[in-house]
Design an enzyme around this catalytic site. Structure first.
Site, PDB file in Angstrom:
ATOM      1  N   LYS A  41      46.264  46.123  30.539  1.00 36.17           N
ATOM      2  CA  LYS A  41      46.197  47.005  29.418  1.00 36.17           C
ATOM      3  C   LYS A  41      47.017  47.997  28.941  1.00 36.17           C
ATOM      4  O   LYS A  41      47.853  48.306  27.868  1.00 36.17           O
ATOM      5  CB  LYS A  41      44.785  48.006  29.695  1.00 36.17           C
ATOM      6  CG  LYS A  41      43.528  47.130  30.092  1.00 36.17           C
ATOM      7  CD  LYS A  41      42.232  47.981  30.195  1.00 36.17           C
ATOM      8  CE  LYS A  41      42.258  48.729  31.371  1.00 36.17           C
ATOM      9  NZ  LYS A  41      42.503  48.055  32.915  1.00 36.17           N
ATOM     10  N   ARG A  48      34.073  53.393  29.845  1.00 36.99           N
ATOM     11  CA  ARG A  48      33.897  52.540  31.209  1.00 36.99           C
ATOM     12  C   ARG A  48      32.546  52.452  31.655  1.00 36.99           C
ATOM     13  O   ARG A  48      32.241  51.753  32.509  1.00 36.99           O
ATOM     14  CB  ARG A  48      34.840  53.299  32.061  1.00 36.99           C
ATOM     15  CG  ARG A  48      36.121  52.419  32.346  1.00 36.99           C
ATOM     16  CD  ARG A  48      36.660  53.294  33.772  1.00 36.99           C
ATOM     17  NE  ARG A  48      37.543  52.677  34.421  1.00 36.99           N
ATOM     18  CZ  ARG A  48      39.028  52.792  34.024  1.00 36.99           C
ATOM     19  NH1 ARG A  48      39.432  53.180  33.127  1.00 36.99           N
ATOM     20  NH2 ARG A  48      39.929  51.989  34.809  1.00 36.99           N
ATOM     21  N   ARG A  60      52.352  46.469  41.677  1.00 36.83           N
ATOM     22  CA  ARG A  60      52.660  47.182  40.473  1.00 36.83           C
ATOM     23  C   ARG A  60      53.388  48.458  41.208  1.00 36.83           C
ATOM     24  O   ARG A  60      53.267  49.209  41.940  1.00 36.83           O
ATOM     25  CB  ARG A  60      51.321  47.921  39.840  1.00 36.83           C
ATOM     26  CG  ARG A  60      51.777  48.993  38.867  1.00 36.83           C
ATOM     27  CD  ARG A  60      50.594  49.195  37.892  1.00 36.83           C
ATOM     28  NE  ARG A  60      49.578  49.598  38.640  1.00 36.83           N
ATOM     29  CZ  ARG A  60      48.409  49.715  37.888  1.00 36.83           C
ATOM     30  NH1 ARG A  60      48.339  49.664  36.456  1.00 36.83           N
ATOM     31  NH2 ARG A  60      47.236  50.055  38.448  1.00 36.83           N
ATOM     32  N   ARG A  92      51.009  53.741  42.761  1.00 38.84           N
ATOM     33  CA  ARG A  92      49.927  54.668  42.611  1.00 38.84           C
ATOM     34  C   ARG A  92      49.045  54.676  43.774  1.00 38.84           C
ATOM     35  O   ARG A  92      48.959  53.607  44.593  1.00 38.84           O
ATOM     36  CB  ARG A  92      48.964  53.970  41.341  1.00 38.84           C
ATOM     37  CG  ARG A  92      49.217  54.553  40.148  1.00 38.84           C
ATOM     38  CD  ARG A  92      48.660  53.850  38.722  1.00 38.84           C
ATOM     39  NE  ARG A  92      47.162  53.737  39.094  1.00 38.84           N
ATOM     40  CZ  ARG A  92      46.506  52.975  38.066  1.00 38.84           C
ATOM     41  NH1 ARG A  92      47.133  52.861  36.912  1.00 38.84           N
ATOM     42  NH2 ARG A  92      45.290  52.958  38.339  1.00 38.84           N
ATOM     43  N   ARG A 121      37.499  49.063  42.845  1.00 34.06           N
ATOM     44  CA  ARG A 121      37.658  49.372  41.124  1.00 34.06           C
ATOM     45  C   ARG A 121      36.981  48.067  40.485  1.00 34.06           C
ATOM     46  O   ARG A 121      36.474  47.946  39.432  1.00 34.06           O
ATOM     47  CB  ARG A 121      39.164  49.445  40.899  1.00 34.06           C
ATOM     48  CG  ARG A 121      39.592  50.709  41.115  1.00 34.06           C
ATOM     49  CD  ARG A 121      41.094  50.980  41.266  1.00 34.06           C
ATOM     50  NE  ARG A 121      41.980  50.669  40.222  1.00 34.06           N
ATOM     51  CZ  ARG A 121      43.103  50.484  40.279  1.00 34.06           C
ATOM     52  NH1 ARG A 121      43.769  50.619  41.431  1.00 34.06           N
ATOM     53  NH2 ARG A 121      43.802  50.133  39.055  1.00 34.06           N
TER      54      ARG A 121
HETATM   55  P1  AP5 Z   1      48.785  47.228  33.982  1.00 32.09           P
HETATM   56  O1  AP5 Z   1      49.398  46.962  32.520  1.00 32.09           O
HETATM   57  O2  AP5 Z   1      49.515  48.473  34.666  1.00 32.09           O
HETATM   58  O3  AP5 Z   1      47.322  47.026  33.829  1.00 32.09           O
HETATM   59  P2  AP5 Z   1      45.946  47.759  33.491  1.00 32.09           P
HETATM   60  O4  AP5 Z   1      45.006  46.974  33.006  1.00 32.09           O
HETATM   61  O5  AP5 Z   1      46.522  48.970  32.685  1.00 32.09           O
HETATM   62  O6  AP5 Z   1      45.664  48.188  35.203  1.00 32.09           O
HETATM   63  P3  AP5 Z   1      45.129  49.616  35.593  1.00 32.09           P
HETATM   64  O7  AP5 Z   1      44.885  49.651  37.124  1.00 32.09           O
HETATM   65  O8  AP5 Z   1      46.133  50.924  34.875  1.00 32.09           O
HETATM   66  O9  AP5 Z   1      43.816  49.948  34.878  1.00 32.09           O
HETATM   67  P4  AP5 Z   1      42.389  50.512  35.604  1.00 32.09           P
HETATM   68  O10 AP5 Z   1      41.748  50.427  34.369  1.00 32.09           O
HETATM   69  O11 AP5 Z   1      42.030  50.121  36.911  1.00 32.09           O
HETATM   70  O12 AP5 Z   1      43.312  52.162  35.934  1.00 32.09           O
HETATM   71  P5  AP5 Z   1      43.291  53.427  34.899  1.00 32.09           P
HETATM   72  O13 AP5 Z   1      44.648  53.871  35.062  1.00 32.09           O
HETATM   73  O14 AP5 Z   1      42.509  53.474  33.748  1.00 32.09           O
HETATM   74  O15 AP5 Z   1      49.446  46.060  34.769  1.00 32.09           O
HETATM   75  C1  AP5 Z   1      49.205  45.925  36.238  1.00 32.09           C
HETATM   76  C2  AP5 Z   1      50.232  45.240  36.979  1.00 32.09           C
HETATM   77  O16 AP5 Z   1      50.291  43.650  36.475  1.00 32.09           O
HETATM   78  C3  AP5 Z   1      51.468  45.723  36.590  1.00 32.09           C
HETATM   79  O17 AP5 Z   1      52.470  45.727  37.734  1.00 32.09           O
HETATM   80  C4  AP5 Z   1      52.103  44.920  35.533  1.00 32.09           C
HETATM   81  O18 AP5 Z   1      53.562  44.841  35.447  1.00 32.09           O
HETATM   82  C5  AP5 Z   1      51.550  43.514  35.684  1.00 32.09           C
HETATM   83  N1  AP5 Z   1      51.134  42.641  34.784  1.00 32.09           N
HETATM   84  C6  AP5 Z   1      50.707  43.185  33.539  1.00 32.09           C
HETATM   85  N2  AP5 Z   1      50.352  41.863  32.616  1.00 32.09           N
HETATM   86  C7  AP5 Z   1      50.656  40.949  33.215  1.00 32.09           C
HETATM   87  C8  AP5 Z   1      50.663  39.726  33.039  1.00 32.09           C
HETATM   88  N3  AP5 Z   1      50.257  39.181  31.740  1.00 32.09           N
HETATM   89  N4  AP5 Z   1      50.980  38.788  34.110  1.00 32.09           N
HETATM   90  C9  AP5 Z   1      51.489  39.122  35.284  1.00 32.09           C
HETATM   91  N5  AP5 Z   1      51.397  40.298  35.701  1.00 32.09           N
HETATM   92  C10 AP5 Z   1      51.150  41.303  34.700  1.00 32.09           C
HETATM   93  O19 AP5 Z   1      42.156  54.512  35.688  1.00 32.09           O
HETATM   94  C11 AP5 Z   1      42.409  54.794  37.207  1.00 32.09           C
HETATM   95  C12 AP5 Z   1      41.085  55.344  37.803  1.00 32.09           C
HETATM   96  O20 AP5 Z   1      41.070  56.552  36.810  1.00 32.09           O
HETATM   97  C13 AP5 Z   1      39.812  54.550  37.752  1.00 32.09           C
HETATM   98  O21 AP5 Z   1      39.655  54.040  38.780  1.00 32.09           O
HETATM   99  C14 AP5 Z   1      38.949  55.832  37.625  1.00 32.09           C
HETATM  100  O22 AP5 Z   1      38.661  56.469  38.869  1.00 32.09           O
HETATM  101  C15 AP5 Z   1      39.671  56.794  36.703  1.00 32.09           C
HETATM  102  N6  AP5 Z   1      39.219  56.497  35.445  1.00 32.09           N
HETATM  103  C16 AP5 Z   1      39.990  56.383  34.338  1.00 32.09           C
HETATM  104  N7  AP5 Z   1      39.339  56.208  33.302  1.00 32.09           N
HETATM  105  C17 AP5 Z   1      37.914  56.525  33.579  1.00 32.09           C
HETATM  106  C18 AP5 Z   1      36.777  56.511  32.770  1.00 32.09           C
HETATM  107  N8  AP5 Z   1      36.721  56.205  31.268  1.00 32.09           N
HETATM  108  N9  AP5 Z   1      35.621  56.755  33.305  1.00 32.09           N
HETATM  109  C19 AP5 Z   1      35.777  57.256  34.797  1.00 32.09           C
HETATM  110  N10 AP5 Z   1      36.923  56.993  35.614  1.00 32.09           N
HETATM  111  C20 AP5 Z   1      37.882  56.681  34.978  1.00 32.09           C
END
Ligand code: AP5
Length: 208
Positions: free
Chosen positions: A13, A88, A127, A155, A166
Site C-alpha cells: 500500500k 480497517r 522491510r 519498524r 497483524r
Molecule cells: P509496503 O508498501 O510498506 O506495504 P504496506 O501495505 O504499506 O504495509 P504496512 O505494513 O505499512 O501496512 P500495515 O497496514 O500493516 O501497517 P500500517 O502502517 O498501516 O511494503 C512492505 C514491504 O514489501 C516493503 O519492504 C516493500 O519494499 C516490499 N514490497 C512492496 N511491494 C512489493 C512487491 N510488489 N514485491 C515485493 N516486495 C514488495 O499500520 C501499522 C499499525 O498501526 C497497525 O498494525 C495498527 O496497530 C495501527 N493502525 C493503523 N491504521 C489503523 C486503523 N485504521 N485502525 C486501527 N489501528 C490502525
C-alpha cells in the site's frame, strides 16, 4: 479523487501510494504513519496507541476515527485524498461514510491489493525505511542505495510475531469491509503478487 487503499500488511500500500498521490495530486493519509508520529512525539494519542501497535493489534476505533475525521477536514483534502490503512474495521467504514455524506462528497474508488499470506512475512520482516525521507526499501526485493544503507531502520512491529498478529487482524476485522464497498460499487481489485512496477502497471490498468 477520493480513494482508499486496502490490503494486508505488506501488500504494498505504502509503496504504491507514492505513485498514486503523485498522479492524482492528492494528499496521502496513512493512519499508520500518523500513529507512529504520535507515538514518537509522545502525545496522549501516541501513548494510548503504542502498546496496540507493538503487539500487532488495532488501535481502538474511537481514537482512529477522530484522528482521520479531523485530518480529512483540513483544507488540503478538499481536492481529494488517499486513505492508506483506514478504514480497517466495519465501524470505521461506517463512520467515514457518515462523514462523507455530511460533507456532500463520495468515494471514487476503493482499491484492494491482494497478496497471499505466505508472501507477507518475508515482505514485512525484510522491510527497511529511510528515517529522513520515509522511503520504503526491502533487503531483498528493493535494497536501499549504498549511501543510505547504513542508516535505514526497521519498524518495531515488523517482527514475525507482530506480523502474524497483524495478518490475523486483517482477516478478522478488515477483510469484512470489502463486501461493504463491493456493494457500494466502488471496489476495484488488483493482484499484488508481482514486482512493484508490474503492480503499478496493473493499478493503472484497473483505474483506467
Ligand atoms: P509496503 O508498501 O510498506 O506495504 P504496506 O501495505 O504499506 O504495509 P504496512 O505494513 O505499512 O501496512 P500495515 O497496514 O500493516 O501497517 P500500517 O502502517 O498501516 O511494503 C512492505 C514491504 O514489501 C516493503 O519492504 C516493500 O519494499 C516490499 N514490497 C512492496 N511491494 C512489493 C512487491 N510488489 N514485491 C515485493 N516486495 C514488495 O499500520 C501499522 C499499525 O498501526 C497497525 O498494525 C495498527 O496497530 C495501527 N493502525 C493503523 N491504521 C489503523 C486503523 N485504521 N485502525 C486501527 N489501528 C490502525
Amino acid at each position: 479523487m477520493r480513494m482508499i487503499l486496502v490490503g494486508p500488511p505488506g501488500a504494498g500500500k505504502g509503496t504504491q501510494a507514492v505513485h498514486l498521490v503523485e498522479r492524482f495530486k492528492i494528499s496521502h493519509i496513512s493512519t499508520g504513519d500518523m500513529l507512529r508520529a504520535a507515538v514518537s512525539e509522545g502525545t496522549e494519542l501516541g501513548k494510548q496507541a503504542d502498546s496496540y501497535m507493538k503487539a500487532g493489534g488495532l488501535v481502538p476505533d474511537d481514537l482512529v476515527i477522530a484522528m482521520v475525521i479531523e485530518r480529512i477536514g483540513k483544507p488540503d483534502c478538499t481536492k481529494g485524498f488517499m486513505l492508506d490503512g483506514f478504514p480497517r474495521t466495519r465501524p470505521q467504514a461506517e463512520a467515514l461514510d457518515v462523514e462523507l455524506q455530511k460533507a456532500g462528497v463520495a468515494l471514487d474508488v476503493v482499491l484492494q491489493i491482494e497478496v497471499p499470506d505466505d508472501l507477507i512475512v518475508a515482505r514485512i520482516t525484510g522491510r527497511r525505511l529511510d528515517p529522513d525521507t520515509g522511503d520504503i526499501y526491502h533487503i531483498k526485493f528493493k535494497p536501499p542505495p549504498k549511501d543510505i544503507a547504513g542508516q535505514v531502520i526497521q519498524r518495531k512491529d515488523d517482527t514475525e510475531e507482530a506480523c502474524r498478529a497483524r495478518l490475523e487482524k486483517y482477516h478478522s476485522e478488515t477483510a469484512p469491509i470489502i463486501p461493504f464497498y463491493a456493494a457500494q460499487g466502488t471496489l476495484k481489485r488488483v493482484d499484488g503478487n508481482a514486482a512493484p512496477d508490474e503492480v503499478s502497471r496493473r493499478i493503472e490498468q484497473v483505474l483506467g
